[in-house]
Design a protein around this motif. Structure first.
Motif, PDB file in Angstrom:
ATOM      1  N   ILE A 131       0.865  -1.175   0.000  1.00  0.00           N
ATOM      2  CA  ILE A 131       0.000   0.000   0.000  1.00  0.00           C
ATOM      3  C   ILE A 131       0.900   1.223   0.000  1.00  0.00           C
ATOM      4  CG2 ILE A 131      -1.759   1.302   1.271  1.00  0.00           C
ATOM      5  CD1 ILE A 131      -2.721  -1.334   2.475  1.00  0.00           C
ATOM      6  N   SER A 132       0.669   2.139  -0.923  1.00  0.00           N
ATOM      7  CA  SER A 132       1.430   3.385  -0.973  1.00  0.00           C
ATOM      8  C   SER A 132       0.783   4.406  -0.041  1.00  0.00           C
ATOM      9  CB  SER A 132       1.467   3.938  -2.400  1.00  0.00           C
ATOM     10  OG  SER A 132       2.172   3.054  -3.254  1.00  0.00           O
ATOM     11  N   LEU A 133       1.616   5.112   0.712  1.00  0.00           N
ATOM     12  CA  LEU A 133       1.121   6.084   1.685  1.00  0.00           C
ATOM     13  C   LEU A 133       1.767   7.440   1.445  1.00  0.00           C
ATOM     14  CD1 LEU A 133       1.366   3.874   4.900  1.00  0.00           C
ATOM     15  CD2 LEU A 133      -0.736   4.490   3.693  1.00  0.00           C
ATOM     16  N   TRP A 134       0.972   8.480   1.618  1.00  0.00           N
ATOM     17  CA  TRP A 134       1.450   9.866   1.560  1.00  0.00           C
ATOM     18  C   TRP A 134       0.940  10.554   2.812  1.00  0.00           C
ATOM     19  CZ3 TRP A 134      -1.335  14.535   1.313  1.00  0.00           C
ATOM     20  CH2 TRP A 134      -0.582  15.671   0.983  1.00  0.00           C
ATOM     21  N   LEU A 135       1.813  11.300   3.486  1.00  0.00           N
ATOM     22  CA  LEU A 135       1.389  11.933   4.732  1.00  0.00           C
ATOM     23  C   LEU A 135       1.865  13.369   4.810  1.00  0.00           C
ATOM     24  CD1 LEU A 135       3.879  11.819   7.268  1.00  0.00           C
ATOM     25  CD2 LEU A 135       3.724   9.514   6.407  1.00  0.00           C
ATOM     26  N   VAL A 136       1.075  14.174   5.503  1.00  0.00           N
ATOM     27  CA  VAL A 136       1.386  15.582   5.704  1.00  0.00           C
ATOM     28  C   VAL A 136       0.904  15.959   7.097  1.00  0.00           C
ATOM     29  CG1 VAL A 136      -0.798  16.421   4.739  1.00  0.00           C
ATOM     30  CG2 VAL A 136       1.221  17.884   4.666  1.00  0.00           C
ATOM     31  N   ALA A 137       1.614  16.897   7.709  1.00  0.00           N
ATOM     32  CA  ALA A 137       1.246  17.343   9.055  1.00  0.00           C
ATOM     33  C   ALA A 137       1.851  18.714   9.284  1.00  0.00           C
ATOM     34  CB  ALA A 137       1.742  16.361  10.110  1.00  0.00           C
ATOM     35  N   ARG A 138       1.451  19.346  10.363  1.00  0.00           N
ATOM     36  CA  ARG A 138       2.049  20.606  10.759  1.00  0.00           C
ATOM     37  C   ARG A 138       3.556  20.385  10.956  1.00  0.00           C
ATOM     38  NH1 ARG A 138      -1.542  22.850  14.877  1.00  0.00           N
ATOM     39  NH2 ARG A 138      -0.975  20.960  15.956  1.00  0.00           N
ATOM     40  N   GLY A 139       4.367  21.249  10.354  1.00  0.00           N
ATOM     41  CA  GLY A 139       5.812  21.106  10.444  1.00  0.00           C
ATOM     42  C   GLY A 139       6.417  20.327   9.300  1.00  0.00           C
ATOM     43  N   ILE A 140       5.592  19.686   8.455  1.00  0.00           N
ATOM     44  CA  ILE A 140       6.085  18.972   7.273  1.00  0.00           C
ATOM     45  C   ILE A 140       5.689  19.794   6.051  1.00  0.00           C
ATOM     46  CG2 ILE A 140       5.963  16.850   5.935  1.00  0.00           C
ATOM     47  CD1 ILE A 140       5.285  15.359   8.486  1.00  0.00           C
ATOM     48  N   ASN A 141       6.668  20.478   5.459  1.00  0.00           N
ATOM     49  CA  ASN A 141       6.359  21.373   4.346  1.00  0.00           C
ATOM     50  C   ASN A 141       5.982  20.620   3.079  1.00  0.00           C
ATOM     51  OD1 ASN A 141       6.822  23.787   5.748  1.00  0.00           O
ATOM     52  ND2 ASN A 141       9.016  23.685   5.380  1.00  0.00           N
ATOM     53  N   LEU A 142       6.654  19.505   2.825  1.00  0.00           N
ATOM     54  CA  LEU A 142       6.375  18.701   1.646  1.00  0.00           C
ATOM     55  C   LEU A 142       5.874  17.336   2.101  1.00  0.00           C
ATOM     56  CD1 LEU A 142       9.541  19.509  -0.506  1.00  0.00           C
ATOM     57  CD2 LEU A 142       7.250  20.500  -0.736  1.00  0.00           C
ATOM     58  N   GLY A 143       4.827  16.843   1.447  1.00  0.00           N
ATOM     59  CA  GLY A 143       4.297  15.536   1.820  1.00  0.00           C
ATOM     60  C   GLY A 143       5.339  14.446   1.670  1.00  0.00           C
ATOM     61  N   LEU A 144       5.278  13.457   2.529  1.00  0.00           N
ATOM     62  CA  LEU A 144       6.232  12.350   2.535  1.00  0.00           C
ATOM     63  C   LEU A 144       5.577  11.107   1.946  1.00  0.00           C
ATOM     64  CD1 LEU A 144       7.690  12.847   6.132  1.00  0.00           C
ATOM     65  CD2 LEU A 144       8.686  13.620   3.958  1.00  0.00           C
ATOM     66  N   HIS A 145       6.293  10.448   1.049  1.00  0.00           N
ATOM     67  CA  HIS A 145       5.795   9.248   0.388  1.00  0.00           C
ATOM     68  C   HIS A 145       6.521   8.018   0.931  1.00  0.00           C
ATOM     69  CE1 HIS A 145       3.727  11.459  -2.948  1.00  0.00           C
ATOM     70  NE2 HIS A 145       4.632  12.358  -2.634  1.00  0.00           N
ATOM     71  N   THR A 146       5.771   6.987   1.257  1.00  0.00           N
ATOM     72  CA  THR A 146       6.387   5.731   1.676  1.00  0.00           C
ATOM     73  C   THR A 146       5.502   4.576   1.233  1.00  0.00           C
ATOM     74  OG1 THR A 146       7.439   4.569   3.531  1.00  0.00           O
ATOM     75  CG2 THR A 146       5.325   5.660   3.982  1.00  0.00           C
ATOM     76  N   ARG A 147       5.918   3.359   1.582  1.00  0.00           N
ATOM     77  CA  ARG A 147       5.160   2.164   1.231  1.00  0.00           C
ATOM     78  C   ARG A 147       5.044   1.255   2.442  1.00  0.00           C
ATOM     79  NH1 ARG A 147       6.515  -0.647  -4.584  1.00  0.00           N
ATOM     80  NH2 ARG A 147       5.575   0.952  -5.915  1.00  0.00           N
ATOM     81  N   LEU A 148       3.953   0.514   2.477  1.00  0.00           N
ATOM     82  CA  LEU A 148       3.716  -0.502   3.490  1.00  0.00           C
ATOM     83  C   LEU A 148       3.711  -1.853   2.798  1.00  0.00           C
ATOM     84  CD1 LEU A 148       0.793  -0.475   6.076  1.00  0.00           C
ATOM     85  CD2 LEU A 148       1.233  -2.469   4.659  1.00  0.00           C
ATOM     86  N   TYR A 149       4.608  -2.734   3.222  1.00  0.00           N
ATOM     87  CA  TYR A 149       4.622  -4.129   2.773  1.00  0.00           C
ATOM     88  C   TYR A 149       4.179  -5.016   3.929  1.00  0.00           C
ATOM     89  CZ  TYR A 149       7.297  -2.691  -1.363  1.00  0.00           C
ATOM     90  OH  TYR A 149       7.705  -2.107  -2.547  1.00  0.00           O
ATOM     91  N   PHE A 150       3.894  -6.293   3.644  1.00  0.00           N
ATOM     92  CA  PHE A 150       3.320  -7.202   4.629  1.00  0.00           C
ATOM     93  C   PHE A 150       4.336  -8.265   5.029  1.00  0.00           C
ATOM     94  CE2 PHE A 150       0.053  -5.440   1.893  1.00  0.00           C
ATOM     95  CZ  PHE A 150      -0.896  -4.985   2.802  1.00  0.00           C
ATOM     96  N   GLU A 151       4.507  -8.471   6.338  1.00  0.00           N
ATOM     97  CA  GLU A 151       5.542  -9.390   6.804  1.00  0.00           C
ATOM     98  C   GLU A 151       5.271 -10.835   6.406  1.00  0.00           C
ATOM     99  OE1 GLU A 151       6.143  -9.638  10.982  1.00  0.00           O
ATOM    100  OE2 GLU A 151       4.125 -10.355  11.433  1.00  0.00           O
ATOM    101  N   ASP A 152       4.000 -11.206   6.159  1.00  0.00           N
ATOM    102  CA  ASP A 152       3.702 -12.580   5.766  1.00  0.00           C
ATOM    103  C   ASP A 152       3.786 -12.785   4.251  1.00  0.00           C
ATOM    104  OD1 ASP A 152       1.513 -10.986   5.310  1.00  0.00           O
ATOM    105  OD2 ASP A 152       0.044 -12.297   6.275  1.00  0.00           O
ATOM    106  N   GLU A 153       4.413 -11.847   3.551  1.00  0.00           N
ATOM    107  CA  GLU A 153       4.691 -11.973   2.114  1.00  0.00           C
ATOM    108  C   GLU A 153       6.209 -11.975   1.909  1.00  0.00           C
ATOM    109  OE1 GLU A 153       2.557 -12.467  -0.257  1.00  0.00           O
ATOM    110  OE2 GLU A 153       0.625 -11.973   0.685  1.00  0.00           O
ATOM    111  N   ALA A 154       6.909 -12.752   2.739  1.00  0.00           N
ATOM    112  CA  ALA A 154       8.375 -12.701   2.755  1.00  0.00           C
ATOM    113  C   ALA A 154       8.988 -13.043   1.394  1.00  0.00           C
ATOM    114  CB  ALA A 154       8.918 -13.647   3.828  1.00  0.00           C
ATOM    115  N   GLU A 155       8.468 -14.059   0.727  1.00  0.00           N
ATOM    116  CA  GLU A 155       9.033 -14.458  -0.563  1.00  0.00           C
ATOM    117  C   GLU A 155       8.850 -13.360  -1.603  1.00  0.00           C
ATOM    118  OE1 GLU A 155       8.636 -18.074  -3.873  1.00  0.00           O
ATOM    119  OE2 GLU A 155       7.665 -18.253  -1.912  1.00  0.00           O
TER     120      GLU A 155
END
Length: 205
Positions: A131-155
């Motif tokens: 799942i791709s995630l983008w987040l923004v908050a007070r003090g974060i001038n530019l949104g941050l992009h990251t990804r969530l992977y699942f631990e039970d998809e090791a292969e």
């Protein structure tokens, strides 16, 4: 030859409290919409395993940030996105996109969806479910992009071209969500660390 004057840099501005009023008014106490945009990611007809994703956004001091807005993008269980070039059909009501706000008291955030399937990558590769995630908050001038992977998809994770593209292998686990559960609900825990030890990997997009 005429010399053009240099323009002064435009002052920066953090997201501030108005990000909630404008993008998620219900979280700010404004009952404007019958159903807020971005709450329903998968819809009622999506196939696949129903899951819940939960976490915190943590600052450099180890404290939760309590005014974050996150947006999520994902494929459905078949690995198809909800747009014309998404790789195939999606179920009626599947948006593949959602928006959540952290709890103002605890900093916890979470959403319900279906676990996505693997999707095509570049040059014939296959990307692990994520799942791709983008987040923004007070003090974060530019949104941050990251990804969530699942631990039970090791292969699948071991072959993922994006994870393998992270130069420091020791930082790759910062993108892996832990599988837990409660009362029969499958929960993936994913805490995002903005700075400091265990800082989450962010991407330039």
């Amino acid at each position: 030859m005429t010399r053009l004057p240099y323009l002064k840099e435009t002052p920066s501005q953090t997201a501030g409290p108005y990000v909630h009023i404008g993008l998620a008014p219900g979280a700010a106490g404004f009952d404007i919409y019958e159903r807020e945009l971005g709450h329903d990611i998968a819809g009622p007809h999506a196939a696949g395993q129903r899951i819940r994703v939960e976490g915190l956004v943590i600052d450099g001091t180890g404290s939760p940030i309590k005014d974050v807005m996150l947006e999520a993008w994902q494929a459905n269980a078949a690995g198809h996105y909800a747009h014309a070039q998404g790789g195939g059909p999606v179920e009626d009501g599947f948006r593949g996109w959602g928006r959540v706000i952290t709890d103002f008291a605890t900093g916890e955030w979470g959403f319900d969806t279906v676990k996505p399937g693997p999707v095509p990558g570049r040059n014939g590769t296959v990307q692990a479910p994520h799942i791709s995630l983008w987040l923004v908050a007070r003090g974060i001038n530019l949104g941050l992009h990251t990804r969530l992977y699942f631990e039970d998809e090791a292969e699948a994770n071991a072959a993922d071209p994006v994870l393998n593209g992270i130069e420091w292998a020791a930082r790759r686990p910062t993108l892996i969500a832990r599988r837990t559960g409660h009362d029969g609900t499958v929960i993936y825990r994913f805490d995002i660390r903005i700075q400091g030890e265990g800082e989450t990997v962010f991407f330039e997009i």
